[in-house]
Design a protein around this motif. Structure first.
Motif, PDB file in Angstrom:
ATOM      1  N   GLY A   6       0.815  -1.198   0.000  1.00  0.00           N
ATOM      2  CA  GLY A   6       0.000   0.000   0.000  1.00  0.00           C
ATOM      3  C   GLY A   6       0.842   1.238   0.000  1.00  0.00           C
ATOM      4  N   GLY A   7       0.189   2.411  -0.036  1.00  0.00           N
ATOM      5  CA  GLY A   7       0.904   3.669  -0.016  1.00  0.00           C
ATOM      6  C   GLY A   7       0.578   4.419   1.239  1.00  0.00           C
ATOM      7  N   GLY A   8       1.438   5.360   1.601  1.00  0.00           N
ATOM      8  CA  GLY A   8       1.213   6.157   2.786  1.00  0.00           C
ATOM      9  C   GLY A   8       0.544   7.449   2.449  1.00  0.00           C
TER      10      GLY A   8
ATOM     11  N   ASP B  96       7.317   6.520   1.312  1.00  0.00           N
ATOM     12  CA  ASP B  96       6.962   7.369   0.185  1.00  0.00           C
ATOM     13  C   ASP B  96       5.454   7.474   0.051  1.00  0.00           C
ATOM     14  OD1 ASP B  96       9.292   8.321  -0.961  1.00  0.00           O
ATOM     15  OD2 ASP B  96       9.704   6.399  -1.917  1.00  0.00           O
ATOM     16  N   PRO B  97       4.917   8.678  -0.205  1.00  0.00           N
ATOM     17  CA  PRO B  97       3.491   8.786  -0.480  1.00  0.00           C
ATOM     18  C   PRO B  97       3.142   7.979  -1.732  1.00  0.00           C
ATOM     19  CG  PRO B  97       4.448  10.938  -0.037  1.00  0.00           C
ATOM     20  CD  PRO B  97       5.587   9.976  -0.175  1.00  0.00           C
TER      21      PRO B  97
ATOM     22  N   PHE C 135      -4.068  20.461  -6.558  1.00  0.00           N
ATOM     23  CA  PHE C 135      -4.202  19.016  -6.372  1.00  0.00           C
ATOM     24  C   PHE C 135      -3.151  18.259  -7.185  1.00  0.00           C
ATOM     25  CE2 PHE C 135      -8.341  20.726  -5.267  1.00  0.00           C
ATOM     26  CZ  PHE C 135      -8.556  20.126  -4.038  1.00  0.00           C
ATOM     27  N   TYR C 136      -1.934  18.764  -7.156  1.00  0.00           N
ATOM     28  CA  TYR C 136      -0.847  18.111  -7.904  1.00  0.00           C
ATOM     29  C   TYR C 136       0.474  18.431  -7.209  1.00  0.00           C
ATOM     30  CZ  TYR C 136       1.756  16.384 -11.950  1.00  0.00           C
ATOM     31  OH  TYR C 136       2.572  15.659 -12.784  1.00  0.00           O
TER      32      TYR C 136
ATOM     33  N   PHE D 146       4.761  11.036  -5.705  1.00  0.00           N
ATOM     34  CA  PHE D 146       3.563  11.794  -6.071  1.00  0.00           C
ATOM     35  C   PHE D 146       2.636  11.753  -4.866  1.00  0.00           C
ATOM     36  CE2 PHE D 146       0.970  13.687  -9.379  1.00  0.00           C
ATOM     37  CZ  PHE D 146      -0.314  13.561  -8.858  1.00  0.00           C
ATOM     38  N   LEU D 147       2.335  12.909  -4.287  1.00  0.00           N
ATOM     39  CA  LEU D 147       1.512  12.935  -3.092  1.00  0.00           C
ATOM     40  C   LEU D 147       0.083  12.524  -3.419  1.00  0.00           C
ATOM     41  CD1 LEU D 147       2.600  16.104  -1.090  1.00  0.00           C
ATOM     42  CD2 LEU D 147       3.353  13.746  -0.849  1.00  0.00           C
ATOM     43  N   ASP D 148      -0.414  11.528  -2.695  1.00  0.00           N
ATOM     44  CA  ASP D 148      -1.753  11.020  -2.915  1.00  0.00           C
ATOM     45  C   ASP D 148      -2.336  10.633  -1.563  1.00  0.00           C
ATOM     46  OD1 ASP D 148      -4.057  10.007  -4.015  1.00  0.00           O
ATOM     47  OD2 ASP D 148      -3.187   8.060  -4.521  1.00  0.00           O
TER      48      ASP D 148
END
Length: 696
Positions: free
Chosen positions: A334-336, A363-364, A396-397, A411-413
């Motif tokens: 998964g991602g953080g 990492d996000p 939002f980027y 990439f922040l998500d």
């Protein structure tokens, strides 16, 4: 090599995916484990290409031909499924850096390595041509530097993309700097075209530059057709003469592969008892092999421990919350970043949380591939404090690029609604309008560690509808200012909140009242000493009225610079009282913030041009001022202006390649420019503003 994210597959065909190796014009590349236990580099094509019947037919044909290529210097194709919903191909994995990466990291190869490189590339092309293929895209990024010799990858795949949706939409497959003249003219391509690219690739290895220098693509193509290559980095002798003939404009004047190998008999080779690669590159290979072994072991542990970790992580998160600590827990695969249940110990009104013992988080997660690669939402660029990464920001980027490798690394998500970055690498990521966890408005303070992004603090708004925006970090990261909503009965007032970040407290509220009635604030920034706050202000109709200056401690007015409209500004990085003010869209002057006095009138830029100037930007040392442009009428050449701030001299009079917002390198060695028309980031040489690299 990068960890998998929630958007990456865990299996493709019979192969288990271990890590992401990179991405390119055709698709993503993964490190995979085959059913037999071997490692493979698996290329999964892009969704839009997968829907193109012409591409699928070409891809199947080229993969069949590539299977026939065999030799020690061409990684073998081990499996493929060209009929799958998303076609893929797997080749032997070689743990080695590309020639492009090695030269960018350690500098040009020594002269004694060049003959081995030429010989290896020639033998690899010999195997490719013997299978009835041509490479068509031989370049430094397609050459792996292994101890046994250079390995040529991606042979034949450029042909599969020709005429597809990728090229019909104006994108290119391949690199103009290594393209042969006949390819530029659209004539028949032959093995001689690969010979031209071979020589250009070797010149890059020798000099660290493309064979015809750094230049925008259009100028590069002109040089290839009309000018001589730069052979100066290759010592005089048989090898330089051979490379010169390989770069002949006419394919009939170039030696064939057999001729190249025959002529190399007269070129001195290094002692076979010594490695052909320099020590630092050999060390990189060793580290890559260690990482490869680590990824395999980590993947095995995740496979066996996944159910236990899923339950254990949740319990650990609850324990940390109960104890008042903080952790960002990432479940396997998964991602953080930002979801409920991520282990965040949420603070109360105005509260703050920090990373456990200062340890960086994972990492996000990456968002969708299509959204990441589209820069249409981006509106700003900035370099990391060490100059090795580029942040691309927008509504939002937020993406992080290793610009030398040409790869997105984070990439922040969920994506923040807005961000700000200071010179020390602290990132303020705003999640507004209820987009944060538990639908709260919050600001996360992240730190660039050179690897994963570390979460240092979270500032939470307990009040609903605060909608923080326009974040501004002080240079030392101890203060954060945002524009916010405050309810007064049925009326919404717009104010500026100033936070003490270490304490997690709002310490100042500044009403937007003054010479005019302000409704909005844009481009909020702290001065270099952190003692004043500056912002452009506008009315209900979003007409820019002026630039306001406040005292950070008291919120009192310091000065107000009234129109004429379309104002933008830049604050000097070292002189707290100096500001560059853009007025009327084309006139720039340096002013004193406290008194409003004009220190130097720099004059007009872009006169009689349809282009509209953006806000100016100082170089990191404050000695230059850049003015990028945008064009609402869609012109292709967007040229900005550059001044010497000490003398007022115009260094580039409306002819600098600045087609959008700019971000200076911390040592001013380079300049990043966001070209939203072309959906790419240009990296320019800091001195002459020629193109060094492109990210897209």
């Amino acid at each position: 090599m990068y960890p998998l994210t929630s958007d990456d597959p865990r299996t493709v065909g019979p192969h288990r995916i271990l890590a992401r190796l990179g991405a390119g014009g055709m698709g993503r590349v993964y490190l995979a484990r085959t059913p037999g236990g071997d490692l493979a580099a698996l290329k999964l094509v892009k969704d839009d290409l997968a829907q193109d019947p012409e591409f699928r037919a070409r891809f199947a044909r080229e993969v069949r031909a590539a299977r026939r290529v065999s030799g020690p210097l061409t990684p073998a194709v081990v499996d493929a499924d060209t009929d799958a919903a998303v076609p893929w191909m797997a080749a032997e994995y070689v743990p080695a850096p590309t020639l492009k990466e090695a030269v960018r990291e350690h500098g040009p190869l020594p002269a004694e390595s060049l003959p081995v490189l030429v010989s290896g590339l020639a033998r690899a092309l010999e195997a490719v041509h013997a299978a009835g293929l041509m490479h068509r895209d031989l370049k430094p990024g397609n050459v792996l530097l292994s101890p046994r010799g250079p390995q040529v990858i991606d042979f034949g795949l450029a042909r599969a993309v020709e005429g597809t949706v990728l090229t019909r939409t104006g994108q290119t497959f391949g690199t103009p700097a290594y393209t042969s003249p006949e390819q530029i003219r659209g004539r028949d391509v032959s093995p001689a075209s690969d010979v031209f690219s071979l020589a250009g690739t070797v010149l890059f290895a020798a000099s660290g530059e493309p064979p015809f220098g750094f230049a925008p693509p259009r100028e590069t193509l002109r040089r290839i057709l009309e000018e001589a290559p730069n052979l100066g980095a290759v010592p005089e002798g048989p090898l330089r003469d051979l490379l010169a003939r390989c770069l002949a404009k006419g394919p009939g004047h170039r030696p064939d592969i057999a001729g190249i190998l025959a002529e190399l008999a007269d070129v001195p080779m290094p002692d076979t008892g010594h490695p052909w690669l320099p020590g630092p590159v050999t060390e990189d290979v060793r580290l890559l092999r260690e990482r490869e072994a680590g990824e395999r072991a980590r993947a095995d542990r995740a496979r066996w421990r996944r159910p236990a970790l899923a339950a254990g992580a949740a319990a650990a998160a609850l324990a940390l919350v109960a104890g008042g600590g903080y952790a960002l827990t990432v479940l396997p695969g998964g991602g953080g970043g930002g979801g409920t249940g991520d282990g965040t110990a949420s603070a109360g009104a105005g509260g703050t949380t920090g990373g456990a013992d200062g340890e960086p988080s994972a990492d996000p997660a990456f968002a969708s591939e299509e959204y990441q690669q589209s820069l249409s939402s981006a509106d700003g660029v900035a370099f990391s404090p060490d100059g090795e990464r580029i942040y691309v920001t927008g509504s939002f980027y937020f993406a992080v690029w290793d610009w030398r490798a040409g790869e997105m690394t984070a990439f922040l998500d969920p994506s923040p609604s807005e961000t700000d970055i200071n010179a020390e690498g602290t990132i303020a990521a705003v999640h507004a309008d209820g987009s944060g966890p538990d639908h709260e408005d919050r600001i996360e303070l992240l730190r660039d560690t050179g690897g994963p992004l570390a979460r240092e603090a979270v500032l939470v708004y307990e009040e609903q509808g605060t909608n923080p925006r326009r974040p501004a970090l002080s240079p030392d990261g101890t203060r954060l200012a945002v524009v916010a909503n405050e309810l007064d009965g049925d009326t919404i007032d717009h104010v500026v909140h100033v936070w003490n970040v270490p304490a997690g407290e709002r310490v100042l509220t500044v009403p937007l009242l003054g010479p005019d009635t302000f409704t909005y604030v844009f481009d909020l920034e702290f001065t270099a000493d952190g003692e004043m706050l500056v912002g452009t202000v506008s009315d209900d109709f979003e007409r820019v009225l002026g630039v306001a200056v406040w005292d950070v401690e008291t919120g009192d007015w310091v000065h107000y610079f009234e129109g004429p409209g379309n104002l933008g500004f830049a604050l000097h990085p070292a002189e707290p009282s100096v500001m560059a003010l853009l007025e009327g869209g084309d006139r720039v002057r340096l002013v004193d913030l406290g008194t409003g006095t004009t220190l130097r009138d720099l004059g007009r830029a872009g006169e009689d041009s349809p282009e509209v100037a953006l806000s100016p930007v100082f170089s990191s040392d404050g000695e230059r001022l850049y003015l990028g442009v945008e064009d609402p009428f869609g012109a292709t050449d967007l040229l900005g202006t550059v001044w010497d701030t000490g003398t007022g001299e115009v260094l580039r009079d409306g002819d600098a390649l600045l087609p959008g917002p700019v971000g200076p390198h911390p040592r001013d060695e380079f300049l990043a420019v966001l070209d939203t028309e072309a959906d790419q980031v240009l990296v320019l040489d800091g001195e002459n503003l020629t193109v060094v690299d492109e990210l897209y």
